[in-house]
Design an enzyme around this catalytic site. Sequence first.
Site, PDB file in Angstrom:
ATOM      1  N   THR A   1      90.899  49.270  22.938  1.00 41.47           N
ATOM      2  CA  THR A   1      89.697  49.822  23.558  1.00 41.47           C
ATOM      3  C   THR A   1      90.010  50.705  24.759  1.00 41.47           C
ATOM      4  OG1 THR A   1      88.535  47.825  22.885  1.00 41.47           O
ATOM      5  CG2 THR A   1      87.445  49.218  24.496  1.00 41.47           C
TER       6      THR A   1
ATOM      7  N   GLU B   1      90.791  38.748  13.964  1.00 42.69           N
ATOM      8  CA  GLU B   1      90.161  38.713  15.284  1.00 42.69           C
ATOM      9  C   GLU B   1      88.695  38.320  15.167  1.00 42.69           C
ATOM     10  OE1 GLU B   1      89.346  41.583  19.190  1.00 42.69           O
ATOM     11  OE2 GLU B   1      90.533  42.324  17.495  1.00 42.69           O
TER      12      GLU B   1
END
Length: 450
Positions: free
Chosen positions: A168, A287
Site C-alpha cells: 500500500t 491474507e
Amino acid sequence: MQSSASPTLNLGFPRIEPPWLMGLPTPIYQETHRKWQAAIRAFIEKHLLAHAEEWERAETVPAHVFDEFAAAGMLIPALPAPLPVAWLKRLGFHELLGGLPVEDFDYLHAVIYADEMARSGLAGPPGSLTTGMAFGVPPIIKFGSKELQERFLPELLRGQKRSCIAITEPDAGSDVANITTTAVKSKDGKHYIINGTKKWITNGIWTDYASMAVRTGPEGSGPAGLSLMVVPLKDYPGVSMRRLKVAGQISAGTTYIELDDVRVPVENLIGTEGMGMRYIMTNFNHERLSIAVGATRTSRVALAAAFEHVLKREAFGKPLMDQPVVRHRLAKAGALLESQWAWVEQFAYQMTRMPKEDADRELGGLTAMLKAQAGIVLKECADTAVLLFGGNGYTRSGQGALAEMIYREVPGARIPGGSEDVMMDLGVRQLVKIYKAKTQALDSAASSKL
C-alpha cells in the site's frame, strides 16, 4: 473418557466459543484438529492473551514475546497451508506444538490457529507477531529463486529476522495497479534503485526485510509493470520509517516508509519482473482468509461480553436480558456471527479438499467476499456490545473497556487487505469471470463433437 465425537458441553457464556468447541457435533474437525486446538490454547493464553490488553494500551508488544513464539515454532502456523515441509524439516521443524507433523498441517489447523490467536478480541498483539510470517514470507517461498530462498528463508522461518508485506501507498490502496514506487536498474545492472513511499505497513517499524511491490516497468504500464522484491528496511541506507497512530490494532506497528535511492541487489527480485501483480493477488487469498477468521473471533468476543453484561446488569428493576429489545439485538448479531463462522469453516474445509490451483481459481473471489462480510459482521457485533454496555461501552476504562477497544478495531477489518466495497465488487466480477470461462469451455467441447 469422553470421545472426540461427543465432547463435553461447554457451559460458558453464550457465543463465547464456536459451536464445535461448545460440544456440538461437527463433520469438519477430526481428532488431529481437536488435539491441535487444545495444545496451542494453553501456550497462546500464557504467552499472549494474558497480557494482550496491557500491551495494546502500551502500543507495543515486548520483543521477547516474538522470540518466545519463534522458539516454540508458533510463528510457523501463520504460513498458508500446506507448509513448506522440506524447508521446515531442513531447519529442524519436524513437528508443531502438540506433536502435529508439519506435513499434516492443513487449512483447518490454520483457521484454528488464527482463531485462537484472536481470542483477546484485539488484532494488534497477534498481528505484531504473525503479520510478517503470514504475508511477507510466502512470496519468497512460492516464487523466489533457490538462491533467494537460501539467503532469506533460514533466518525468517526461524524467527531470527522479521518480515512484512509492503504494498500500500498513500495513493494506491486497494488499487494495487496504481503503485508508483519505482525500481530502476543501476547503470552497471547490479542493483535496483528504489524511490517512493509505502503507507499503513503493518510491522514495518521493526522489520528487517519487506516483500515490497515496486514498479519496474515504465510509467503507465499498469499491472504489467509491477514486480515484487525483498527490500531491507531496518537501519538500511536510504530507508526512513515512522510509526502511524491508527484507531485500532496500535501494537501491530503501522508504519510509514520512505525510500530515497535505496540500492537493492538485483538478486533480491522475487520471481520474474512484471509478474508482481499475479504474485500479489495469489498472496491476498491467504491474507483475506486470515483477516476474516480474526474478525469473526473478535465479533464473538464482543458478543460474549455483551451477553455476560446483560445477564447481570439491571435496569428499570429487572435484568437487561428481560428486555425484548435487548434480546432482539443479541439475536440479530448472533445470527450474523454464526452464519459467518459457518462460512469460514466451509471455506477452510473446501481448501483442504481442493488442489491449490483449483482453490486459487474457484475461491479467490469468494475469499474477497468472505473478508468483506467479516467486517460487516464485526461492525454489527461491536455496535451491539457498545450499545448494551451503554456509557461503559464508550469509556476506555472499567467494565466496558474491551467493548470500546473492539469498536475501534472495526475499520481495521473493513479496510486493510482490500476495502469492503472493492472486495464485494471483486467477488462478483470473479464469479462472472469463472461462469463465462466455464460456459465457453462447454461450448468449445460441444463444437468439437459436431
